[in-house]
Design a protein around this motif. Structure first.
Motif, short mmCIF file in Angstrom:
data_model
loop_
_atom_site.label_atom_id
_atom_site.label_comp_id
_atom_site.label_asym_id
_atom_site.label_seq_id
_atom_site.Cartn_x
_atom_site.Cartn_y
_atom_site.Cartn_z
N ARG A 13 0.87 -1.19 0.00
CA ARG A 13 0.00 0.00 0.00
C ARG A 13 0.90 1.24 0.00
N LYS A 14 0.60 2.16 -0.91
CA LYS A 14 1.50 3.29 -1.18
C LYS A 14 1.85 4.09 0.07
N LYS A 15 0.85 4.46 0.85
CA LYS A 15 1.11 5.33 2.01
C LYS A 15 1.93 4.62 3.07
N VAL A 16 1.66 3.32 3.23
CA VAL A 16 2.44 2.55 4.20
C VAL A 16 3.88 2.43 3.73
N GLN A 17 4.04 2.19 2.42
CA GLN A 17 5.40 2.07 1.89
C GLN A 17 6.18 3.37 2.11
N ALA A 18 5.53 4.50 1.87
CA ALA A 18 6.19 5.79 2.09
C ALA A 18 6.54 5.97 3.56
N ALA A 19 5.60 5.62 4.43
CA ALA A 19 5.85 5.77 5.87
C ALA A 19 7.01 4.88 6.32
N VAL A 20 7.08 3.68 5.76
CA VAL A 20 8.16 2.77 6.13
C VAL A 20 9.50 3.30 5.59
N ALA A 21 9.48 3.76 4.35
CA ALA A 21 10.71 4.27 3.74
C ALA A 21 11.23 5.48 4.53
N ASP A 22 10.29 6.34 5.01
CA ASP A 22 10.68 7.54 5.76
C ASP A 22 10.84 7.29 7.26
N ARG A 23 10.61 6.02 7.65
CA ARG A 23 10.64 5.69 9.08
C ARG A 23 9.70 6.62 9.87
N ASN A 24 8.50 6.81 9.32
CA ASN A 24 7.48 7.66 9.92
C ASN A 24 6.65 6.85 10.90
N ALA A 25 7.14 6.75 12.16
CA ALA A 25 6.50 5.89 13.15
C ALA A 25 5.10 6.38 13.50
N ALA A 26 4.90 7.69 13.52
CA ALA A 26 3.60 8.23 13.92
C ALA A 26 2.50 7.74 13.00
N TYR A 27 2.79 7.68 11.70
CA TYR A 27 1.78 7.23 10.74
C TYR A 27 1.38 5.78 11.00
N ILE A 28 2.39 4.94 11.21
CA ILE A 28 2.12 3.51 11.44
C ILE A 28 1.36 3.32 12.75
N GLU A 29 1.81 4.02 13.80
CA GLU A 29 1.13 3.89 15.10
C GLU A 29 -0.34 4.26 14.99
N GLU A 30 -0.60 5.38 14.32
CA GLU A 30 -1.97 5.84 14.22
C GLU A 30 -2.83 4.83 13.46
#
Lengths: 266, 210
Positions: A13-30
């Motif tokens: 999923r595009k947004k998850v992939q971006a969050a993982v690539a950017d190490r965006n923990a807040a997005y994943i947690e939410e």
């Protein structure tokens, strides 16, 4: 009670992939918190889409999700080495996604599963491809259950995915899987039936009405779990309501709770 | 010519019985079988493919159209000369090694056949060397690779690499498709074309061999 496996944490999923690539923990947690609030019983975690990065992505995702997870995780990878690492990182016995009868997959997954405390999703897929009939699905289930029991897994830990196929290509693809599920539940009442549902509507318009109608039919046949998006409020409401109608909701408590919280609407 | 329009419309309207009547009527009027095939049936399936691409027609309807068309082709086939049965190009299609999904790939094969291409559908779980062997054996102009899993997408690249190594890369145009495949991925691995559905796949295959 029907068990929902939340499918959203998947790097395809595009947004998850971006969050993982950017190490965006807040997005994943939410996202995980939302799935849990919506009633997910497991959170699927798949880090496979960034080719060559699966191991580090899976590790980061589990580090991120671990502290906030209130439900068990469903570790989703074809690679036993990655599953071994992931298994060591979770604090609740996880679900593993998945084993199949494809020889390479089967032979590498069996040694991993042996002695582990986990649930397992078992796909009715073998080296000849997708099942072609209800009997095919049942025969593959018998093989999977027998082999998994031989390494000490309980029937209650086995989640069979009968592999739903598009009805657009063949009008009998609905009854084929419904008949198979009835037969499986008859033979193995403790074995669970899970899987994705949206394949049924591939190639047709207005897919969600098909998916929602199909899940109620599947639940009547014996499906008691599904891999879906728990933030799809309409399918969740249909599942909760069907669960009540099938006698799985004492005093309709769960239904009423869902209505009062606004999650179930007419 | 009006006859062809009626044949095309009847095919798009999925009226198999009427289509057979029209093909027979056209033959009685001494219209060349090759014209009935190319300007009628194949042209009609081109419209079906376009409608599929635009989501005006859906898979079950496309399957019905293909079935109706094949009934028409059955009538024409014995009457066509060798030259007329020579098709627009030869296609090798298969799902890459490690991947057993075939529904989408089979739809693409069917649409390409209906578009007048000769299609060799190798099936699923096809190794790179097998693709290479079949390109040589069938002297194919197009290679179509399918993958439905993110885990088998790298096998598309390996297959293309094997075609390059075999020295056959200049002979074939390579098309890729499957749920996780994107245009960017196709560009990345050196494919010539990407198609998101069976209708557009048949259209771009024809464009590639034109």
């Amino acid at each position: 009670m029907f068990q929902v496996i939340g499918e959203r944490i998947n790097t395809s999923r595009k947004k998850v992939q971006a969050a993982v690539a950017d190490r965006n923990a807040a997005y994943i947690e939410e996202d995980v918190k939302k799935q849990q609030a919506a009633g997910a019983d497991f959170i699927d975690v798949n880090a496979g889409a960034r080719i060559g990065h699966e191991k580090e992505d899976m590790k980061w995702l589990l580090d991120t999700i671990g502290p906030i997870a209130t439900v068990p995780l469903c570790l989703d990878s074809p690679d036993p080495a990655i599953l071994e690492m992931a298994y060591g990182m979770v604090d609740k016995p996880p679900m593993i996604n998945s084993i199949s009868l494809e020889k390479d997959r089967f032979d590498t997954m069996m040694p991993f599963l042996k002695g582990k405390e986990c649930k397992i999703i078992a796909l009715c897929m073998d080296d000849s491809g997708m099942p072609a009939s209800a009997d095919d699905i049942v025969a593959r289930t018998v093989e999977l259950v027998t082999r998994l029991e031989s390494i000490g897994m309980k029937q209650d830990a086995v989640y069979i995915d009968p592999l739903v196929q598009p009805i657009s290509t063949d009008s009998v693809k609905g009854t084929m899987v419904l008949d198979a599920v009835r037969q499986i539940k008859n033979q193995y009442p403790d074995v669970h039936i899970t899987g994705g549902l949206s394949n049924i509507s591939y190639g047709l318009p207005e897919r969600k009405i098909i998916n929602r109608t199909f899940v109620t039919l599947m639940m009547d046949a014996g499906m008691d779990s599904a891999i879906i998006d728990p933030l799809d409020a309409k399918i969740m409401a249909v599942i909760r309501t069907a669960d009540m109608l099938l006698g799985n909701d004492n005093f309709c408590m769960s239904y009423l709770k869902g209505v009062r919280s606004g999650m179930i609407k007419s | 010519m009006t006859d062809f329009n009626e044949i095309k419309e009847t095919l798009v309207n999925l009226d198999e019985q009427r289509l057979i009547e029209l093909v027979n009527e056209a033959l009685e009027k001494d219209i060349p079988p090759g014209d009935i095939l190319n300007k009628g049936l194949i042209a009609g399936m081109d419209i079906v493919g376009e409608k599929m691409e635009n989501e005006d027609m859906f898979i079950p309807e496309v399957l019905m159209a293909a079935k109706a068309m094949s009934k028409g082709v059955e009538i024409l086939k014995p009457l066509l000369s060798d030259k007329e049965t020579q098709t627009r190009g030869s296609v090798i299609i298969g799902t890459v090694k490690g991947d057993l999904h075939d529904i989408g790939k089979n739809l693409v094969a069917m649409m390409m056949e209906s578009a007048g291409l000769t299609v060799h559908n190798l099936g699923v779980d096809i190794a790179p060397e097998e693709f290479v062997r079949m390109i040589k054996e069938k002297n194919a102009g197009i290679l179509c690779l399918s993958a439905l899993l993110t885990t088998t997408m790298p096998m598309m690249k390996q297959t293309i690499d094997a075609v390059v190594e075999s020295g056959l890369r200049d002979q074939v145009k390579i098309m890729v498709g499957g749920a996780p495949v994107t245009q960017a991925f196709a560009d990345d691995i050196g494919a010539d074309a990407f198609a998101s559905d069976a209708g557009s796949a048949a259209k771009s295959a024809k464009a590639l061999v034109a």
